[in-house]
Design a protein around this motif. Structure first.
Motif, PDB file in Angstrom:
ATOM      1  N   HIS A 223       0.835  -1.204   0.000  1.00  0.00           N
ATOM      2  CA  HIS A 223       0.000   0.000   0.000  1.00  0.00           C
ATOM      3  C   HIS A 223       0.870   1.254   0.000  1.00  0.00           C
ATOM      4  N   LEU A 224       1.930   1.246   0.799  1.00  0.00           N
ATOM      5  CA  LEU A 224       2.828   2.395   0.865  1.00  0.00           C
ATOM      6  C   LEU A 224       3.400   2.716  -0.512  1.00  0.00           C
ATOM      7  N   LEU A 225       3.779   1.699  -1.253  1.00  0.00           N
ATOM      8  CA  LEU A 225       4.361   1.907  -2.583  1.00  0.00           C
ATOM      9  C   LEU A 225       3.371   2.571  -3.535  1.00  0.00           C
ATOM     10  N   GLN A 226       2.075   2.373  -3.272  1.00  0.00           N
ATOM     11  CA  GLN A 226       1.051   2.958  -4.146  1.00  0.00           C
ATOM     12  C   GLN A 226       0.770   4.427  -3.824  1.00  0.00           C
ATOM     13  N   GLN A 227       1.332   4.936  -2.731  1.00  0.00           N
ATOM     14  CA  GLN A 227       1.025   6.298  -2.297  1.00  0.00           C
ATOM     15  C   GLN A 227       1.905   7.360  -2.948  1.00  0.00           C
ATOM     16  N   MET A 228       2.917   6.913  -3.709  1.00  0.00           N
ATOM     17  CA  MET A 228       3.816   7.864  -4.382  1.00  0.00           C
ATOM     18  C   MET A 228       4.034   7.434  -5.827  1.00  0.00           C
ATOM     19  N   PRO A 229       4.042   8.382  -6.751  1.00  0.00           N
ATOM     20  CA  PRO A 229       4.168   8.052  -8.183  1.00  0.00           C
ATOM     21  C   PRO A 229       5.619   7.832  -8.590  1.00  0.00           C
ATOM     22  N   TYR A 230       6.304   6.936  -7.884  1.00  0.00           N
ATOM     23  CA  TYR A 230       7.718   6.716  -8.169  1.00  0.00           C
ATOM     24  C   TYR A 230       7.889   5.927  -9.465  1.00  0.00           C
ATOM     25  N   GLU A 231       9.032   6.090 -10.052  1.00  0.00           N
ATOM     26  CA  GLU A 231       9.377   5.314 -11.247  1.00  0.00           C
ATOM     27  C   GLU A 231      10.864   5.016 -11.215  1.00  0.00           C
ATOM     28  N   GLU A 232      11.225   3.895 -11.783  1.00  0.00           N
ATOM     29  CA  GLU A 232      12.620   3.482 -11.762  1.00  0.00           C
ATOM     30  C   GLU A 232      13.430   4.351 -12.718  1.00  0.00           C
ATOM     31  N   SER A 233      14.594   4.793 -12.266  1.00  0.00           N
ATOM     32  CA  SER A 233      15.456   5.601 -13.116  1.00  0.00           C
ATOM     33  C   SER A 233      16.520   4.712 -13.744  1.00  0.00           C
ATOM     34  N   GLU A 234      17.021   5.161 -14.862  1.00  0.00           N
ATOM     35  CA  GLU A 234      18.079   4.400 -15.528  1.00  0.00           C
ATOM     36  C   GLU A 234      19.380   4.589 -14.752  1.00  0.00           C
ATOM     37  N   GLN A 235      19.939   3.482 -14.323  1.00  0.00           N
ATOM     38  CA  GLN A 235      21.153   3.538 -13.525  1.00  0.00           C
ATOM     39  C   GLN A 235      22.387   3.546 -14.425  1.00  0.00           C
ATOM     40  N   LYS A 236      23.321   4.409 -14.119  1.00  0.00           N
ATOM     41  CA  LYS A 236      24.564   4.449 -14.872  1.00  0.00           C
ATOM     42  C   LYS A 236      25.417   3.229 -14.535  1.00  0.00           C
ATOM     43  N   ALA A 237      26.079   2.716 -15.541  1.00  0.00           N
ATOM     44  CA  ALA A 237      26.955   1.565 -15.319  1.00  0.00           C
ATOM     45  C   ALA A 237      28.094   1.961 -14.373  1.00  0.00           C
ATOM     46  N   ILE A 238      28.389   1.080 -13.452  1.00  0.00           N
ATOM     47  CA  ILE A 238      29.446   1.333 -12.471  1.00  0.00           C
ATOM     48  C   ILE A 238      30.690   0.559 -12.872  1.00  0.00           C
ATOM     49  N   THR A 239      31.795   1.257 -12.972  1.00  0.00           N
ATOM     50  CA  THR A 239      33.067   0.625 -13.320  1.00  0.00           C
ATOM     51  C   THR A 239      34.005   0.704 -12.122  1.00  0.00           C
ATOM     52  N   LEU A 240      34.511  -0.435 -11.727  1.00  0.00           N
ATOM     53  CA  LEU A 240      35.428  -0.482 -10.589  1.00  0.00           C
ATOM     54  C   LEU A 240      36.810  -0.028 -11.052  1.00  0.00           C
ATOM     55  N   PRO A 241      37.356   1.038 -10.461  1.00  0.00           N
ATOM     56  CA  PRO A 241      38.674   1.520 -10.892  1.00  0.00           C
ATOM     57  C   PRO A 241      39.772   0.524 -10.510  1.00  0.00           C
ATOM     58  N   ARG A 242      40.806   0.486 -11.303  1.00  0.00           N
ATOM     59  CA  ARG A 242      41.931  -0.392 -11.003  1.00  0.00           C
ATOM     60  C   ARG A 242      42.700   0.144  -9.801  1.00  0.00           C
ATOM     61  N   ARG A 243      43.109  -0.765  -8.977  1.00  0.00           N
ATOM     62  CA  ARG A 243      43.853  -0.382  -7.782  1.00  0.00           C
ATOM     63  C   ARG A 243      45.273   0.017  -8.161  1.00  0.00           C
ATOM     64  N   GLU A 244      45.689   1.144  -7.621  1.00  0.00           N
ATOM     65  CA  GLU A 244      47.049   1.599  -7.881  1.00  0.00           C
ATOM     66  C   GLU A 244      48.046   0.794  -7.050  1.00  0.00           C
ATOM     67  N   ARG A 245      49.169   0.470  -7.645  1.00  0.00           N
ATOM     68  CA  ARG A 245      50.208  -0.284  -6.950  1.00  0.00           C
ATOM     69  C   ARG A 245      51.533   0.470  -7.049  1.00  0.00           C
ATOM     70  N   HIS A 246      52.242   0.541  -5.907  1.00  0.00           N
ATOM     71  CA  HIS A 246      53.521   1.234  -5.864  1.00  0.00           C
ATOM     72  C   HIS A 246      54.585   0.300  -5.298  1.00  0.00           C
ATOM     73  N   GLU A 247      55.736   0.327  -5.917  1.00  0.00           N
ATOM     74  CA  GLU A 247      56.796  -0.594  -5.525  1.00  0.00           C
ATOM     75  C   GLU A 247      57.277  -0.357  -4.094  1.00  0.00           C
ATOM     76  N   ASP A 248      57.185   0.876  -3.613  1.00  0.00           N
ATOM     77  CA  ASP A 248      57.678   1.174  -2.262  1.00  0.00           C
ATOM     78  C   ASP A 248      56.628   0.967  -1.169  1.00  0.00           C
ATOM     79  N   TYR A 249      55.428   0.460  -1.561  1.00  0.00           N
ATOM     80  CA  TYR A 249      54.356   0.249  -0.566  1.00  0.00           C
ATOM     81  C   TYR A 249      54.662  -0.978   0.267  1.00  0.00           C
ATOM     82  N   GLN A 250      54.572  -0.848   1.584  1.00  0.00           N
ATOM     83  CA  GLN A 250      54.745  -1.970   2.502  1.00  0.00           C
ATOM     84  C   GLN A 250      53.660  -1.922   3.562  1.00  0.00           C
TER      85      GLN A 250
END
Length: 305
Positions: free
Chosen positions: A264-291
């Motif tokens: 019933h709650l869902l019927q009380q608002m005229p919501y509509e699904e929006s188009e979701q932007k594709a999510i891209t996972l960024p590559r993790r940065e790696r450094h030789e001096d990281y410990q």
């Protein structure tokens, strides 16, 4: 010696008490408990399991729609207040938990105010509730609300008859003012029977995990069932306005009440699904001096499991 009818009655009562015990836990845990509880050959076991599995599927679908609803509220800057009222143990907390379970708590908040302190008692009655009203893009669920004045405060004698009358003069104007400002108000009353409340109170008494839910006020409210009924009937009659109508949820069956309320709650608002932007996972940065520094053994939680 106990009669056959008494024994049968006790068995039925104990089964309902056990069901109430299971119904209070999360759905995932309940499914596991059900697999143990409904063994092969028990009368009605398969029908009961089928209904519960259907409930879980429906609930998950509705919660998915709630995620879309929240996204719409955030995108449009909509503001909505949802009030949950009802007798003690009517199931308000259960449905609130299922509504908020998969939503973003930053923009969907629950307001469950304690009894007013000495300073708040001297304020304008609605003042302490105003701080919890939503900003743009927010949903606020009140687990009990300003209607405390029409219910528990009135029945328990925490306010005078004049204060109750002033509340009824003010509350329609207060809610109309909120709706004129752009806040949508949705009000639910959860209705249960005398017998069902008694069973739920007994379940709380006998379940150590739920005893904290019982207060002296709850026990006194049980004794004053009829006074609460009269107060509830007047409240629904005098504060049911077009701008903020009351909706009554039949709450004897907790699972059906949750599904019906969310649907019933869902019927009380005229919501509509929006188009979701594709999510891209960024590559993790790696450094030789990281410990990575080791974590001291005395800081690690023992792995008991």
């Amino acid at each position: 010696m106990a009669t056959h009818d008494n024994i049968l009655g006790n068995e039925v009562f104990n089964q309902r008490l056990l069901q109430e015990f299971y119904d209070s836990y999360d759905e995932e845990l309940e499914m596991e408990l059900d697999d143990l509880r409904f063994g092969a050959g028990q009368p009605g076991a398969e029908d009961e399991k089928a209904w519960r599995r259907r409930y879980f599927r429906e609930l998950l679908h509705l919660q998915g729609e709630l995620v879309k609803l929240q996204d719409w509220v955030m995108r449009t800057g909509h503001r909505v207040v949802i009030l949950f009222e009802g007798r003690d143990a009517a199931g308000k907390g259960g449905v609130i938990k299922r509504i908020t379970q998969r939503l973003n708590p930053r923009t969907c908040r629950v307001a469950a105010l304690p009894a007013p302190n000495d300073r708040e008692k001297t304020q304008w009655y609605f003042q302490r509730y105003i701080a919890h009203l939503p900003a743009a893009g927010e949903m606020v669920l009140f687990d009990r609300s300003w209607y405390n004045r029409a219910g528990v405060e009135r029945v328990m004698g925490f306010c005078s008859d004049d204060e109750v009358e002033e509340f009824y003069r003010s509350v329609p104007e207060f809610e109309k003012m909120l709706t004129r400002s752009g806040i949508q108000i949705i009000k639910y009353w959860f209705s249960i029977t005398d017998e069902e409340q008694e069973l739920r109170f007994l379940s709380r008494i006998h379940d150590p995990l739920k005893q904290w839910k019982l207060s002296p006020m709850d026990l006194e409210s049980r004794r004053r069932w009829e006074e609460y009924t009269e107060a509830k009937e007047e409240m629904l009659e005098r504060s049911h306005i077009p701008e903020a109508p009351w909706w009554v949820v039949q709450g004897v069956d907790k699972k059906k009440a949750r599904l019906n309320c969310i649907s019933h709650l869902l019927q009380q608002m005229p919501y509509e699904e929006s188009e979701q932007k594709a999510i891209t996972l960024p590559r993790r940065e790696r450094h030789e001096d990281y410990q990575r520094s080791p974590v001291p053994e005395n800081m690690i939680v023992p792995e008991k499991y």
